[in-house]
Design a protein around this motif. Structure first.
Motif, mmCIF file in Angstrom:
data_model
loop_
_atom_site.group_PDB
_atom_site.id
_atom_site.type_symbol
_atom_site.label_atom_id
_atom_site.label_comp_id
_atom_site.label_asym_id
_atom_site.label_seq_id
_atom_site.Cartn_x
_atom_site.Cartn_y
_atom_site.Cartn_z
ATOM 1 N N LEU A 52 0.594 4.382 -2.702
ATOM 2 C CA LEU A 52 0.295 5.765 -2.299
ATOM 3 C C LEU A 52 1.389 6.727 -2.746
ATOM 4 O O LEU A 52 1.111 7.843 -3.189
ATOM 5 N N MET A 53 2.641 6.278 -2.635
ATOM 6 C CA MET A 53 3.752 7.142 -3.041
ATOM 7 C C MET A 53 3.754 7.359 -4.558
ATOM 8 O O MET A 53 3.991 8.463 -5.044
ATOM 9 N N VAL A 106 0.816 -1.215 0.000
ATOM 10 C CA VAL A 106 0.000 0.000 0.000
ATOM 11 C C VAL A 106 0.859 1.279 0.000
ATOM 12 O O VAL A 106 0.592 2.193 -0.789
ATOM 13 N N PRO A 107 1.907 1.383 0.839
ATOM 14 C CA PRO A 107 2.713 2.610 0.800
ATOM 15 C C PRO A 107 3.303 2.892 -0.587
ATOM 16 O O PRO A 107 3.382 4.049 -1.004
ATOM 17 N N ASN A 108 3.708 1.833 -1.296
ATOM 18 C CA ASN A 108 4.249 2.027 -2.647
ATOM 19 C C ASN A 108 3.184 2.625 -3.574
ATOM 20 O O ASN A 108 3.474 3.528 -4.362
ATOM 21 N N ARG A 157 0.953 9.678 -5.450
ATOM 22 C CA ARG A 157 1.287 11.054 -5.079
ATOM 23 C C ARG A 157 2.211 11.689 -6.127
ATOM 24 O O ARG A 157 2.035 12.842 -6.516
#
Lengths: 227, 210
Positions: free
Chosen positions: B62-63, B58-60, B66
């Motif tokens: 989101l980044m 998930v962080p990947n 962005r």
């Protein structure tokens, strides 16, 4: 116990690897940016978060699909009712990451940083569940060697979320700073509530992922990644 | 200049680098359509594929979203004069009785990253609010999310409400969330179901084309 227990964030012993695992980093390492962010927000949580829990033990009657405690009636599905069968007493509980957690969540949400919000959300889930574990430990001390069931909460396992309001009728007003809105949802968001059956003949720890019907739950995804 | 640097920047979630390369591309008069379709969208597709394969998290996503959004912001003013058309307008919300918003926010980020205009209504959203938002924003798609088995049934109420006000034919409705399935989506007469943010984008594109 009929008092609110405030606990320190440190006593929950939440590590960055716990949080990263919940985010899916089981076999794979995260980017440094992500692990740094987790560390940063854990430090932030240690500074501002004030978790708490409360439970009370009551008499009650359990039937095939209903639970009645102090004249408040709950319609359960047969799975939960079966697991609560043979309970002689019922512990009603709440545990929360706290108002301070929620305030910072609101700040992040307003700022629109979805990555920070996501990490903070995962940390919040961990806090609420760990706080629930602490509550359960104290309950175990109080009931000595008597067996107890797992925790069951409105909104899960087929127990309608609308019954959350009824559950709170049995708890002190504004317990642990938690409010229930018109949709029966708790605020702070990272709060848990529910019931635990107590009695010599109850099935202990029987409900788990193997009984849950959610196919795409993150917990199942993480378990799959761990294999 | 090497536009693959833009692809890499978005794939690796590097916002500053993505913005820098996008500005360079603009200064060299490269068509926004080429920048978006051949590099940015491709990077988002790749990170989405890695997420589905379990090699990105998930962080990947989101980044990357962005970084993509940052580049798109720069390109937006130029898009009116180019052949780039917005993907569509999507109203997104977690249904009444449910406060879970991480999955929903992820879908918003991915949709925005892939060129959709997104109206994120938030959580605990009633049928009235969904309808109001569709009217106000003239949305093409409604995305509903639920994490609880006890709240997913409200999705049917929302779809019925759209029927009752005569808006059902004007809007595509897609649903998602952990307890849902394709069968459930068919049962409540949704137009589509997706089980992750990446496939939600593919589904939204498909619905826009239908």
């Amino acid at each position: 116990m009929n008092a609110i227990r405030r606990i320190s964030f440190e006593s929950l012993a939440i590590s960055s690897s716990d949080v990263l695992k919940l985010m899916g980093y089981v076999k794979q390492s995260p980017d440094a940016f992500v692990s740094d962010l987790v560390d940063e927000l854990l430090l932030c949580a240690a500074t501002i978060v004030k978790p708490s829990y409360y439970f009370t033990i009551s008499d009650g009657d359990i039937s095939a699909t209903q639970l009645s405690i102090n004249k408040v009636q709950f319609d359960l599905n047969s799975t939960i009712a079966t697991l609560l069968r043979n309970s002689e007493l019922f512990a009603l509980f709440v545990a929360t990451a706290g108002v301070e957690y929620q305030e910072y969540h609101n700040e992040l949400s307003k700022a629109g940083d979805t990555l920070m919000l996501y990490v903070w959300d995962v940390i919040g889930s961990f806090i609420a569940e760990s706080c629930g574990d602490k509550m359960e430990l104290e309950l175990e001390n109080e009931i000595a060697d008597t067996a107890h069931t797992n925790r069951f909460s409105p909104g899960y396992c087929g127990w309608n979320i609308k019954e959350q309001s009824q559950l709170f009728r049995l708890l002190p007003n504004g317990v642990c700073g938690i409010k229930v809105n018109e949709s029966s949802l708790m605020y702070p968001i990272k709060s848990i509530s529910g019931v635990i059956g107590i009695g010599e003949g109850v099935d202990t720890k029987k409900y788990g992922c193997q009984f849950c019907e959610l196919k795409n739950c993150y917990k199942k995804r993480i378990k799959k990644l761990s294999i | 200049m090497n536009l693959y640097e833009l692809y890499d920047a978005i794939l690796n979630g590097k916002l500053e680098k993505a913005v820098e390369v996008t500005n360079q591309a603009i200064s060299q008069s490269i068509e926004p359509q080429i920048i978006i379709n051949d590099y940015m969208v491709k990077a988002m597709e790749e990170i989405g594929a890695r997420f589905e394969a379990g090699s990105a998290f998930v962080p990947n996503l989101l980044m990357s979203a962005r970084a993509m959004k940052g580049s798109l912001e720069i390109l937006k003013p130029l898009m009116n004069n180019s052949n780039v058309t917005p993907m569509g307008k999507v109203v997104v919300g977690t249904v009444k009785g449910d406060l879970h918003d991480i999955g929903k926010n992820l879908v918003c980020s991915m949709l925005e990253g892939c060129g959709f205009e997104v109206v994120n209504l938030g959580v605990d959203i009633s049928s009235e609010k969904f309808i109001e938002a569709v009217k106000e924003h003239k949305a093409n798609i409604v995305c509903m999310s639920a994490l609880l088995t006890t709240t997913m049934t409200y999705m049917k109420e929302v779809i019925d409400a759209f029927e009752n006000v005569g808006l059902r034919k004007d809007v595509k409705i897609m649903v998602g969330g952990a307890p849902l399935s394709e069968d459930f989506a068919n049962e409540i007469h949704a137009d589509g179901y997706s089980d992750n943010a990446n496939s939600a984008v593919s589904l939204a594109k498909k619905l826009m084309a239908s």
